[in-house]
Design a protein around this motif. Sequence first.
Motif, PDB file in Angstrom:
ATOM      1  N   GLU A   1       0.830  -1.209   0.000  1.00 55.31           N
ATOM      2  CA  GLU A   1       0.000   0.000   0.000  1.00 55.31           C
ATOM      3  C   GLU A   1       0.861   1.256   0.000  1.00 55.31           C
ATOM      4  O   GLU A   1       0.537   2.243  -0.669  1.00 55.31           O
ATOM      5  N   ARG A   2       1.950   1.250   0.771  1.00 52.62           N
ATOM      6  CA  ARG A   2       2.848   2.405   0.813  1.00 52.62           C
ATOM      7  C   ARG A   2       3.425   2.687  -0.572  1.00 52.62           C
ATOM      8  O   ARG A   2       3.422   3.831  -1.033  1.00 52.62           O
ATOM      9  N   LEU A   3       3.889   1.652  -1.234  1.00 51.30           N
ATOM     10  CA  LEU A   3       4.448   1.841  -2.578  1.00 51.30           C
ATOM     11  C   LEU A   3       3.370   2.198  -3.589  1.00 51.30           C
ATOM     12  O   LEU A   3       3.584   3.043  -4.452  1.00 51.30           O
ATOM     13  N   ASN A   4       2.221   1.578  -3.477  1.00 49.45           N
ATOM     14  CA  ASN A   4       1.146   1.827  -4.429  1.00 49.45           C
ATOM     15  C   ASN A   4       0.614   3.256  -4.328  1.00 49.45           C
ATOM     16  O   ASN A   4       0.086   3.793  -5.301  1.00 49.45           O
ATOM     17  N   SER A   5       0.763   3.876  -3.155  1.00 48.67           N
ATOM     18  CA  SER A   5       0.274   5.242  -2.981  1.00 48.67           C
ATOM     19  C   SER A   5       1.227   6.284  -3.566  1.00 48.67           C
ATOM     20  O   SER A   5       0.877   7.449  -3.687  1.00 48.67           O
ATOM     21  N   LYS A   6       2.424   5.867  -3.946  1.00 50.39           N
ATOM     22  CA  LYS A   6       3.398   6.790  -4.533  1.00 50.39           C
ATOM     23  C   LYS A   6       3.021   7.103  -5.977  1.00 50.39           C
ATOM     24  O   LYS A   6       2.339   6.333  -6.639  1.00 50.39           O
TER      25      LYS A   6
ATOM     26  N   LEU B   1      11.366   1.408  -9.544  1.00 46.43           N
ATOM     27  CA  LEU B   1      10.203   0.524  -9.673  1.00 46.43           C
ATOM     28  C   LEU B   1       9.190   1.107 -10.632  1.00 46.43           C
ATOM     29  O   LEU B   1       9.116   2.319 -10.818  1.00 46.43           O
ATOM     30  N   SER B   2       8.409   0.239 -11.208  1.00 46.61           N
ATOM     31  CA  SER B   2       7.229   0.663 -11.956  1.00 46.61           C
ATOM     32  C   SER B   2       6.018   0.128 -11.196  1.00 46.61           C
ATOM     33  O   SER B   2       6.132  -0.768 -10.361  1.00 46.61           O
ATOM     34  N   ARG B   3       4.874   0.692 -11.469  1.00 44.25           N
ATOM     35  CA  ARG B   3       3.664   0.302 -10.744  1.00 44.25           C
ATOM     36  C   ARG B   3       3.375  -1.193 -10.901  1.00 44.25           C
ATOM     37  O   ARG B   3       2.997  -1.860  -9.945  1.00 44.25           O
ATOM     38  N   ASP B   4       3.588  -1.726 -12.093  1.00 47.38           N
ATOM     39  CA  ASP B   4       3.293  -3.150 -12.300  1.00 47.38           C
ATOM     40  C   ASP B   4       4.341  -4.069 -11.669  1.00 47.38           C
ATOM     41  O   ASP B   4       4.163  -5.281 -11.618  1.00 47.38           O
ATOM     42  N   ALA B   5       5.421  -3.515 -11.136  1.00 46.37           N
ATOM     43  CA  ALA B   5       6.455  -4.331 -10.498  1.00 46.37           C
ATOM     44  C   ALA B   5       6.349  -4.327  -8.972  1.00 46.37           C
ATOM     45  O   ALA B   5       7.130  -4.995  -8.303  1.00 46.37           O
TER      46      ALA B   5
END
Length: 64
Positions: A33-38, A48-52
């Motif tokens: 969730e922390r990474l996905n909110s970036k 990173l990319s979102r799909d990774a």
Amino acid sequence: MARTRNAFRSVFSGLARGAETVARAQNRSAEFERLNSKTDAELAALGLSRDAIARYVYSDILYI
């Protein structure tokens, strides 16, 4: 008496392993969730990319 002690140890050991598994899953979910909110730019700065994100967070257990 020893059988009863071993049974209790087994039960408590299983409960401890279960609690540890839940804690690890919660940590992974929080990291996802922390990474996905970036933003995509912030992810790119981290390499990173979102799909990774899923691959990055779960790579040690998913082998993807």
